[in-house]
Design an enzyme around this catalytic site. Structure first.
Site, mmCIF file in Angstrom:
data_model
loop_
_atom_site.group_PDB
_atom_site.id
_atom_site.type_symbol
_atom_site.label_atom_id
_atom_site.label_comp_id
_atom_site.label_asym_id
_atom_site.label_seq_id
_atom_site.Cartn_x
_atom_site.Cartn_y
_atom_site.Cartn_z
ATOM 1 N N MET A 22 -66.855 -52.186 -7.704
ATOM 2 C CA MET A 22 -66.060 -50.999 -8.012
ATOM 3 C C MET A 22 -66.959 -49.773 -7.886
ATOM 4 S SD MET A 22 -63.452 -52.111 -11.025
ATOM 5 C CE MET A 22 -62.495 -50.620 -10.796
ATOM 6 N N SER A 24 -68.003 -48.259 -5.276
ATOM 7 C CA SER A 24 -68.975 -48.280 -4.178
ATOM 8 C C SER A 24 -68.486 -47.513 -2.948
ATOM 9 C CB SER A 24 -69.307 -49.727 -3.787
ATOM 10 O OG SER A 24 -68.148 -50.397 -3.315
ATOM 11 N N THR A 27 -62.609 -47.879 -0.676
ATOM 12 C CA THR A 27 -61.358 -47.223 -0.286
ATOM 13 C C THR A 27 -61.643 -45.949 0.498
ATOM 14 O OG1 THR A 27 -60.181 -48.197 -2.145
ATOM 15 C CG2 THR A 27 -59.201 -46.236 -1.151
ATOM 16 N N GLU A 93 -57.393 -53.053 -1.412
ATOM 17 C CA GLU A 93 -57.357 -53.929 -2.594
ATOM 18 C C GLU A 93 -56.929 -55.350 -2.215
ATOM 19 O OE1 GLU A 93 -58.794 -52.943 -5.148
ATOM 20 O OE2 GLU A 93 -58.596 -50.770 -5.196
ATOM 21 N N GLN A 95 -58.190 -58.154 -2.629
ATOM 22 C CA GLN A 95 -58.391 -59.219 -3.603
ATOM 23 C C GLN A 95 -57.118 -59.517 -4.399
ATOM 24 O OE1 GLN A 95 -59.821 -56.194 -3.907
ATOM 25 N NE2 GLN A 95 -59.186 -55.409 -5.894
ATOM 26 N N CYS A 184 -79.011 -55.519 -14.829
ATOM 27 C CA CYS A 184 -78.221 -54.938 -15.913
ATOM 28 C C CYS A 184 -76.892 -55.665 -16.116
ATOM 29 C CB CYS A 184 -77.996 -53.453 -15.663
ATOM 30 S SG CYS A 184 -79.526 -52.474 -15.716
#
Length: 189
Positions: A22, A24, A27, A93, A95, A184
Site C-alpha cells: 500500500m 507504493s 494506482t 485492485e 487482489q 519494521c
C-alpha cells in the site's frame, strides 16, 4: 489451460503487472500508463472491483488524488463482455477479483490486447494476496513498486495493519494501514 492466440490486425497482446505494498504508487502508475495509451489514440477500457468505493464509486483514484474513469464490476468474466473493441485494458485492485482473473487476462492478451493490472502482492500478514501471484506467473512485464517505511524511512514492501481486525479484506487508507520495511514489519515495537 492453453489459449490459442487470436491475432487482431497483426497486434500482439501482453500482460503487465504493477504490484507492491500500500502507498507504493501502484494506482498512480496504472493511471499514468493508461493516460499515455489514450494520448496514443488507443481504445482503452478500465475496470475496478465494485467493492472498492474508498475514493469514488466509478473512478480509479490514487492516494494522491489522480483519477481516471472506470467501470466497477463484480466478477472478472464481465471484462470479456465489455472489451470487444479495445486495444488496452486496465484493471485496478486486482487482489479483490475472483480466481478467473488470470485466465481472463490470458484470453485478452491472446486476442492482441495489452492488459495492465495493478494490485497488492501481499496482504497485511505478508502472505501472497488473491490472484496476484498467479498473474505474476503469467505476466510478460512486472513492475514492483516500493513505499517508504513509516517507522525508519527505508524502502517498504509490506502493508502493516494498525488495527486488530483478522479478516483478509479490510478496505482502508492511512488510518488503518501504513507501509513498513521488512525489519519494521516483523518487529513492530
Amino acid at each position: 489451460m492453453f489459449i490459442e492466440p487470436i491475432v487482431k490486425g497483426g497486434r500482439q497482446g501482453w500482460i503487465e503487472v504493477i504490484c507492491g505494498s500500500m502507498f507504493s504508487g501502484k494506482t498512480e502508475e496504472l493511471i499514468r500508463r493508461l493516460k499515455r495509451a489514450k494520448i496514443a489514440n488507443l481504445r482503452v477500457e478500465i475496470f475496478k472491483p465494485a467493492v472498492d468505493t474508498r475514493y469514488d464509486d466509478q473512478q480509479i483514484v490514487s492516494h494522491d488524488e489522480k483519477a481516471i474513469p472506470s467501470t466497477p464490476i463484480d466478477n472478472s468474466q464481465t471484462i470479456l463482455l465489455l472489451t470487444s473493441e479495445v486495444d488496452v485494458v486496465g484493471i485496478d485492485e486486482a487482489q479483490f477479483f475472483d480466481d478467473q482473473l488470470p485466465d481472463v487476462c490470458d484470453r485478452l492478451a491472446a486476442q492482441g490486447i495489452r492488459v495492465i493490472v495493478a494490485g497488492l502482492d501481499m496482504d497485511f500478514r505478508g502472505k501472497p494476496f488473491g490472484q496476484i501471484p498467479n498473474l505474476l506467473a503469467k505476466a510478460d512485464y512486472i513492475t514492483k513498486l516500493h513505499a517508504i517505511c513509516m517507522k525508519c524511512g527505508n524502502i517498504a514492501s509490506f502493508s502493516y495493519r494498525k488495527h486488530a481486525h483478522e479478516g483478509q479484506f479490510l478496505l482502508g487508507e492511512k488510518d488503518i494501514y501504513e507501509p513498513r520495511c521488512r525489519k519494521c514489519f516483523y518487529d513492530p515495537d
